[in-house]
Motif scaffolding. Sequence first.
Motif: not given
Length: 316
Positions: A155-167
């Motif tokens: 689930k942490s891979l799809f946290s807002l913080r993670s998605l923002y960083y990956l984008k």
Amino acid sequence: MDEGNNKLNHVILLDGDSSVDGFLGGKGKSLQKLKRDGFPSLPGFVITYRYLKTILDSPQLQNELRSFDEISHKDLKSLKELSKSITSQLESISISESFREEVFKVYDDLNLSKVAVRSSALMEDSSANSCAGCLETFLNVSKNELIKNIVNCWKSLFSLRSLYYLKSKNIQSQDLIMSVVIQKMAEPRVAGVCFTRNPVTSNPHEILIEAGIGLGEVVVNGSITPDRYIVDENFNILLIEVGKQDTMISTNSDGIVNEKCTFEESASQKLPDKHIIELSRIAKDIEKANGMPMDIEWALTEVGLIILQARPITTL
């Protein structure tokens, strides 16, 4: 949501051969290399990304992931909605009995009790990406909490913080995949980080060590003022700064606990000189084995120094 039937062999031991490196994620691959190169580390295994991939291959989640490629990293509203939708679906998955049996068999074979459960994304801990602070780690996890915390890592891979960083790093949805590392829980007296090149000054001839009492998370997350030591390339100690540490994190039968440090603990040098030099030598050997400056997490336990993690320094 049910992920359906899956084949076995979703688990790989950390002391496995290098042919499986591609299935381990950044952290798992690094830990396996540490073991293979003979550095002191803890026993454990990796849940490969293949099981999560079968879940993400469902039509509903594939639609969600395709939308990730179309969203700008500046569109926080859409990223937040996407994060909420995917993590909610992951919370509702039904984990197969065959997967549980495989995980628990390896757990029992290694005679593990309490473990650390660490996220290991495929793009993580490379020379370009660190995902630092985006992905979750769960400490002092018992067997009956293990599966739940594996899912929490996913689930942490799809946290807002993670998605923002990956984008922001132009990562595509096809690379949103994760393995999970399960390791014996360290019970350190002292722990911290070690940089084989001083990241403050970028001096290639200086090693920087930060140390605190108890679990090293208090050093990594910046919640204390740690001791700071600088060592030169000939392993002479150039600087010792003792940080005032009021609290520490430790483990007991109830889990992770915060404790007050005594005045003596707070005012004393946390890592003895001999271990500063020993750690510096190990760190430079790890740097040589990887061919680049390294950011290393370590712990001093009753059996000696243990390397918990090693990744390239990305801030130089």
